[in-house]
Design a protein around this motif. Structure first.
Motif, short mmCIF file in Angstrom:
data_model
loop_
_atom_site.label_atom_id
_atom_site.label_comp_id
_atom_site.label_asym_id
_atom_site.label_seq_id
_atom_site.Cartn_x
_atom_site.Cartn_y
_atom_site.Cartn_z
N MET A 54 0.84 -1.20 0.00
CA MET A 54 0.00 0.00 0.00
C MET A 54 0.87 1.25 0.00
N ILE A 55 1.88 1.25 0.84
CA ILE A 55 2.77 2.41 0.94
C ILE A 55 3.55 2.59 -0.36
N LEU A 56 3.97 1.50 -0.96
CA LEU A 56 4.67 1.57 -2.24
C LEU A 56 3.80 2.24 -3.30
N GLY A 57 2.54 1.87 -3.35
CA GLY A 57 1.62 2.48 -4.31
C GLY A 57 1.46 3.97 -4.07
N LEU A 58 1.38 4.36 -2.81
CA LEU A 58 1.24 5.78 -2.49
C LEU A 58 2.53 6.55 -2.77
N LEU A 59 3.68 5.91 -2.56
CA LEU A 59 4.95 6.53 -2.93
C LEU A 59 4.98 6.81 -4.43
N ASP B 161 3.92 12.21 0.26
CA ASP B 161 5.00 12.26 1.25
C ASP B 161 4.58 11.46 2.48
N ASN B 162 5.51 11.28 3.41
CA ASN B 162 5.23 10.45 4.58
C ASN B 162 4.04 10.94 5.39
N LYS B 163 3.92 12.26 5.51
CA LYS B 163 2.82 12.82 6.29
C LYS B 163 1.47 12.50 5.65
N LYS B 164 1.37 12.66 4.34
CA LYS B 164 0.12 12.36 3.62
C LYS B 164 -0.19 10.87 3.68
N ILE B 165 0.83 10.03 3.49
CA ILE B 165 0.63 8.58 3.57
C ILE B 165 0.12 8.22 4.96
N GLY B 166 0.75 8.79 5.98
CA GLY B 166 0.34 8.53 7.36
C GLY B 166 -1.11 8.90 7.62
N SER B 167 -1.51 10.07 7.16
CA SER B 167 -2.89 10.49 7.41
C SER B 167 -3.87 9.63 6.60
N TYR B 168 -3.49 9.24 5.41
CA TYR B 168 -4.36 8.40 4.58
C TYR B 168 -4.54 7.00 5.18
N LEU B 169 -3.46 6.45 5.75
CA LEU B 169 -3.50 5.08 6.30
C LEU B 169 -3.65 5.05 7.82
N PHE B 170 -3.84 6.22 8.43
CA PHE B 170 -3.98 6.31 9.89
C PHE B 170 -2.76 5.75 10.62
N LEU B 171 -1.58 6.16 10.13
CA LEU B 171 -0.30 5.78 10.72
C LEU B 171 0.46 7.05 11.09
N THR C 50 6.07 5.84 11.66
CA THR C 50 5.78 4.48 11.21
C THR C 50 5.91 4.38 9.70
N VAL C 51 5.42 5.37 9.00
CA VAL C 51 5.55 5.39 7.53
C VAL C 51 7.03 5.40 7.16
N ARG C 52 7.81 6.21 7.85
CA ARG C 52 9.25 6.26 7.58
C ARG C 52 9.89 4.89 7.76
N ASP C 53 9.46 4.16 8.78
CA ASP C 53 9.98 2.81 9.00
C ASP C 53 9.62 1.88 7.84
N TYR C 54 8.39 1.98 7.35
CA TYR C 54 7.97 1.16 6.21
C TYR C 54 8.77 1.53 4.95
N VAL C 55 8.98 2.81 4.72
CA VAL C 55 9.76 3.24 3.56
C VAL C 55 11.19 2.71 3.68
#
Length: 83
Positions: free
Chosen positions: A28-33, A38-48, A52-57
């Motif tokens: 999911m994060i790969l698709g959003l990348l 950015d990490n902040k938008k991914i986090g808000s979209y996935l409720f993370l 945590t997003v930085r760790d996944y990246v």
């Protein structure tokens, strides 16, 4: 060349898509990348959290032997993980 491996730009062997084991969240994060989030938008979209997003990246960078987010996306396209 071994059918299970491809070469990265630095000549390192990178597993092909069937050998990589991405979690559902990593996918999911790969698709959003790839969409340019950015990490902040991914986090808000996935409720993370952004952390945590930085760790996944970071995990994606390790698995794809990439130095940065752009290389993660480029490698994922090359390996057929993204369309």
């Amino acid at each position: 060349m071994n059918s299970c491996l491809s070469l990265s730009r630095k000549g390192e062997k990178v597993e092909n898509a069937s050998e990589l084991h991405l979690t559902e969240r990593e996918s999911m994060i790969l698709g959003l990348l790839a969409e340019g989030y950015d990490n902040k938008k991914i986090g808000s979209y996935l409720f993370l959290s952004e952390h945590t997003v930085r760790d996944y990246v970071s995990s994606l960078m390790t698995k794809l032997k990439a130095k940065n987010r752009t290389q993660v996306v480029a490698s994922a396209f090359r390996l057929g993980l993204l369309n």
